[in-house]
Design an enzyme around this catalytic site. Structure first.
Site, PDB file in Angstrom:
ATOM      1  N   LEU A  19      28.486  62.575 -19.900  1.00  0.00           N
ATOM      2  CA  LEU A  19      28.225  62.912 -21.306  1.00  0.00           C
ATOM      3  C   LEU A  19      29.251  63.900 -21.842  1.00  0.00           C
ATOM      4  O   LEU A  19      29.834  64.689 -21.093  1.00  0.00           O
ATOM      5  CB  LEU A  19      26.805  63.473 -21.471  1.00  0.00           C
ATOM      6  CG  LEU A  19      26.410  64.784 -20.804  1.00  0.00           C
ATOM      7  CD1 LEU A  19      26.935  66.007 -21.519  1.00  0.00           C
ATOM      8  CD2 LEU A  19      24.900  64.873 -20.714  1.00  0.00           C
ATOM      9  N   VAL A  42      23.380  69.292 -18.883  1.00  0.00           N
ATOM     10  CA  VAL A  42      23.179  67.976 -18.281  1.00  0.00           C
ATOM     11  C   VAL A  42      21.711  67.738 -17.932  1.00  0.00           C
ATOM     12  O   VAL A  42      21.129  66.701 -18.270  1.00  0.00           O
ATOM     13  CB  VAL A  42      24.074  67.826 -17.023  1.00  0.00           C
ATOM     14  CG1 VAL A  42      23.649  66.652 -16.173  1.00  0.00           C
ATOM     15  CG2 VAL A  42      25.528  67.659 -17.452  1.00  0.00           C
ATOM     16  N   CYS A  51      33.951  71.559 -18.080  1.00  0.00           N
ATOM     17  CA  CYS A  51      34.169  70.471 -17.119  1.00  0.00           C
ATOM     18  C   CYS A  51      35.628  70.229 -16.754  1.00  0.00           C
ATOM     19  O   CYS A  51      35.991  70.365 -15.588  1.00  0.00           O
ATOM     20  CB  CYS A  51      33.553  69.182 -17.647  1.00  0.00           C
ATOM     21  SG  CYS A  51      31.767  69.224 -17.555  1.00  0.00           S
TER      22      CYS A  51
HETATM   23  N1  LIG Z   1      28.228  70.208 -19.388  1.00  0.00           N
HETATM   24  C1  LIG Z   1      28.786  69.016 -19.355  1.00  0.00           C
HETATM   25  O1  LIG Z   1      29.326  68.526 -20.355  1.00  0.00           O
HETATM   26  C2  LIG Z   1      28.790  68.214 -18.077  1.00  0.00           C
HETATM   27  C3  LIG Z   1      29.147  66.853 -18.112  1.00  0.00           C
HETATM   28  C4  LIG Z   1      29.137  66.132 -16.923  1.00  0.00           C
HETATM   29  C5  LIG Z   1      28.823  66.748 -15.729  1.00  0.00           C
HETATM   30  N2  LIG Z   1      28.504  68.080 -15.710  1.00  0.00           N
HETATM   31  C6  LIG Z   1      28.139  68.689 -14.430  1.00  0.00           C
HETATM   32  O2  LIG Z   1      26.733  68.854 -14.391  1.00  0.00           O
HETATM   33  C7  LIG Z   1      26.379  70.054 -13.680  1.00  0.00           C
HETATM   34  C8  LIG Z   1      25.547  70.953 -14.576  1.00  0.00           C
HETATM   35  O3  LIG Z   1      26.354  71.345 -15.669  1.00  0.00           O
HETATM   36  P1  LIG Z   1      25.724  72.072 -16.942  1.00  0.00           P
HETATM   37  O4  LIG Z   1      26.785  72.178 -17.954  1.00  0.00           O
HETATM   38  O5  LIG Z   1      24.433  71.410 -17.290  1.00  0.00           O
HETATM   39  O6  LIG Z   1      25.419  73.516 -16.317  1.00  0.00           O
HETATM   40  P2  LIG Z   1      24.493  74.655 -16.888  1.00  0.00           P
HETATM   41  O7  LIG Z   1      25.017  75.918 -16.375  1.00  0.00           O
HETATM   42  O8  LIG Z   1      24.325  74.486 -18.376  1.00  0.00           O
HETATM   43  O9  LIG Z   1      23.055  74.344 -16.249  1.00  0.00           O
HETATM   44  C9  LIG Z   1      22.737  74.550 -14.916  1.00  0.00           C
HETATM   45  C10 LIG Z   1      21.277  74.976 -14.844  1.00  0.00           C
HETATM   46  O10 LIG Z   1      20.884  75.016 -13.474  1.00  0.00           O
HETATM   47  C11 LIG Z   1      20.010  76.130 -13.311  1.00  0.00           C
HETATM   48  N3  LIG Z   1      19.957  76.483 -11.872  1.00  0.00           N
HETATM   49  C12 LIG Z   1      20.931  77.019 -11.113  1.00  0.00           C
HETATM   50  N4  LIG Z   1      20.501  77.180  -9.844  1.00  0.00           N
HETATM   51  C13 LIG Z   1      19.232  76.721  -9.810  1.00  0.00           C
HETATM   52  C14 LIG Z   1      18.248  76.607  -8.792  1.00  0.00           C
HETATM   53  N5  LIG Z   1      18.505  77.019  -7.526  1.00  0.00           N
HETATM   54  N6  LIG Z   1      17.040  76.103  -9.115  1.00  0.00           N
HETATM   55  C15 LIG Z   1      16.788  75.693 -10.365  1.00  0.00           C
HETATM   56  N7  LIG Z   1      17.676  75.771 -11.380  1.00  0.00           N
HETATM   57  C16 LIG Z   1      18.894  76.271 -11.107  1.00  0.00           C
HETATM   58  C17 LIG Z   1      20.612  77.188 -14.195  1.00  0.00           C
HETATM   59  O11 LIG Z   1      19.681  78.206 -14.506  1.00  0.00           O
HETATM   60  C18 LIG Z   1      21.024  76.353 -15.403  1.00  0.00           C
HETATM   61  O12 LIG Z   1      19.981  76.280 -16.361  1.00  0.00           O
HETATM   62  C19 LIG Z   1      27.715  70.660 -13.240  1.00  0.00           C
HETATM   63  O13 LIG Z   1      27.988  70.243 -11.944  1.00  0.00           O
HETATM   64  C20 LIG Z   1      28.714  70.073 -14.215  1.00  0.00           C
HETATM   65  O14 LIG Z   1      29.997  69.998 -13.673  1.00  0.00           O
HETATM   66  C21 LIG Z   1      28.470  68.818 -16.858  1.00  0.00           C
END
Ligand SMILES: NC(=O)c1ccc[n+]([C@@H]2O[C@H](COP(=O)([O-])OP(=O)(O)OC[C@H]3O[C@@H](n4cnc5c(N)ncnc54)[C@H](O)[C@@H]3O)[C@@H](O)[C@H]2O)c1
Length: 455
Positions: free
Chosen positions: A160, A11, A281
């Site tokens: 997304l 995201v 998700c």
């Molecule tokens: N993946 C999807 O399709 C999607 C769609 C909609 C919403 N979401 C939501 O979006 C959020 C992120 O999902 P994602 O799939 O991108 O997760 P992800 O695990 O791919 O990415 C999260 C990122 O955050 C970083 N991170 C964690 N703690 C941190 C900190 N303290 N400082 C800086 N960086 C830090 C991690 O290293 C990682 O790169 C979640 O809450 C998820 O539910 C995801």
């Protein structure tokens, strides 16, 4: 505007690229040093169609940078997005520790600051987290001996779809903004103006009219995200339950889905019967909503049933194999597609993992071919128990059955006559109803779909 995006996963990275193409100055921050180093070299750490190209272009404009220094990124930004992960806890609740850590750190950085800023929750967070983030920012500043900085929290949930994340970010069905402060909502509307008017790279400019904007209070925006995912999961479990009935009654679920999907009150999307929902998700968001409802004294019976039906679908694949191979001990089963959906590298909560575990428990040998992972130079740890095959042909060799777990488009083009020649037995379970059952039957296969009867 100057924007910081904290967390550069699926995201955060896609949002950062999109915001840069909207014309904003964006800094992406991550605490994963390996990921950060890759991004600083201009390489995307994840696979999404078109992402590498748009990332390179965005960096080339000078509007997108990455670094690990939260302080510098936050201090120079008017809008601070939180896009860190919120994985499930064993209880089913959402683990919001990363969100809390970022909120506290932002508060500490902004201690003594008097410039108004927005902190925007893009992570999917339990209802009420926006208020908590506001408190944590104040606590972070208080720990540094300062009064609460003039920060307003906004909820901007992300919708997304992995596999088409960039398209969805440039062309969302709607933008949801939640805040209890109208001025904050106005700033967010200005931030998204190029997108809303469909005037940015990647936007479908032939689409008539602007992107709908939904402005709500904080809690309603947080709820919209959970409601959307719970409804999508419900649609899939609904059609899967009917598919089981079609299996017994000799009806074809794809025709049933077409027949009801044309009704505008129902809609055809998310009515494809198959192995069920997985990924990072839907499973965690449905279980977090269940947990929230239970913790407020409610009994969310519908969500419980939706979850139970989904678990059944994964077991059903194995039962379908057992109809022909009652003893799986000693059999070799090939899984076609391992990621939770096509066009992604994401293996989180992928049905293939559960199916492989069950087959191995029953004594089968499990091989896998995945159009993404089989072409990488390393086989991920999550797939450790599945033997990697470099092609569909290599997968078919010596198999007693093949199971289509993920509907990668290239599987439609496979030469099943050639594959059949490599197999011990011509048995296919089409877990995604993406193959031509009649053609497979003509090629001498015993073919089983999900809610579709052999021709
Ligand atoms: N993946 C999807 O399709 C999607 C769609 C909609 C919403 N979401 C939501 O979006 C959020 C992120 O999902 P994602 O799939 O991108 O997760 P992800 O695990 O791919 O990415 C999260 C990122 O955050 C970083 N991170 C964690 N703690 C941190 C900190 N303290 N400082 C800086 N960086 C830090 C991690 O290293 C990682 O790169 C979640 O809450 C998820 O539910 C995801």
């Amino acid at each position: 505007m100057r924007v910081a995006v904290i967390g550069t996963g699926y995201v955060g990275l896609v949002s950062a690229v999109c915001l840069a193409h909207m014309g904003h100055m964006v800094v992406g921050v991550d605490n994963d040093t390996e990921k950060l180093a890759q991004l600083q070299r201009g390489q995307s750490p994840i696979y999404e169609p078109g992402l590498q190209e748009d990332l390179t272009l965005a960096i080339g404009t000078g509007r997108l940078q990455f670094h690990g220094d939260l302080e510098a990124a936050v201090g120079g930004s008017a809008v601070i997005f939180i896009a860190v992960g919120t994985p499930p806890l064993p209880s089913g609740a959402s683990d919001t520790r990363a969100v809390a850590a970022v909120a506290t750190a932002v508060g500490a950085v902004l201690a003594g600051d008097d410039q108004p800023r927005l902190v925007v929750n893009k992570s999917t967070v339990p209802i009420g987290t926006g208020d908590r983030v506001q408190d944590l920012v104040a606590q972070g500043a208080a720990a540094a001996g300062a009064p609460p900085p003039p920060v307003t929290v906004v909820s901007n949930p992300e919708f997304l779809r992995e596999g088409q994340a960039l398209w969805d970010s440039y062309n969302p069905d709607r933008i949801v903004l939640g805040s209890n402060d109208p001025a904050a909502l106005l700033t967010m509307e200005q931030l998204y103006a190029p997108l809303i008017k469909r005037r940015c790279r990647g936007c479908d400019s032939s689409h008539p009219g602007p992107i709908p904007l939904i402005k709500t209070d904080l809690a309603s925006a947080e709820m919209i995200k959970y409601a959307a995912n719970a409804f999508l999961a419900t649609k899939v479990s609904f059609i899967n339950e009917l598919a089981q009935l079609c299996d017994r009654l000799g009806a074809d679920i794809t025709l049933v889905a077409d027949g009801i999907g044309l009704d505008q009150r129902i809609g055809r999307a998310f009515l494809d019967a198959g192995i069920g929902w997985g990924g990072s998700c839907l499973p965690k968001d449905v279980s977090a909503l269940l947990h929230t409802a239970s913790s407020r004294g409610l009994h969310p019976r519908l969500m419980e049933a939706v979850t139970a039906v989904n678990g059944d679908q994964r077991r059903l694949v194995v039962r379908k194999l057992q109809r022909v191979l009652p003893v799986l001990q000693g059999c070799t089963i090939g899984l076609l597609g391992l990621t939770f959906k096509p066009n992604t590298d994401d293996l989180r909560e992928a049905p293939a993992l559960d199916i492989a575990t069950e087959l191995i428990r029953l004594g089968a040998m499990v091989k896998g071919f995945d159009p993404y992972w089989s072409r990488q130079d390393h086989w991920p740890k999550a797939l450790g128990s599945i033997q990697c095959c470099s092609s569909a042909m290599a997968l078919a060799k010596g198999c007693h059955a093949l199971v289509v777990v993920t509907e990668w488009p290239e599987f439609k083009l496979l030469d099943w006559t050639e594959l059949g020649q490599e197999m011990v037995q011509r048995l296919v379970v089409d877990g995604r109803n993406c193959l031509d059952g009649a053609a497979l039957t003509a090629a001498g296969f015993h073919w089983q779909g999900m809610g579709r009867n052999p021709p």
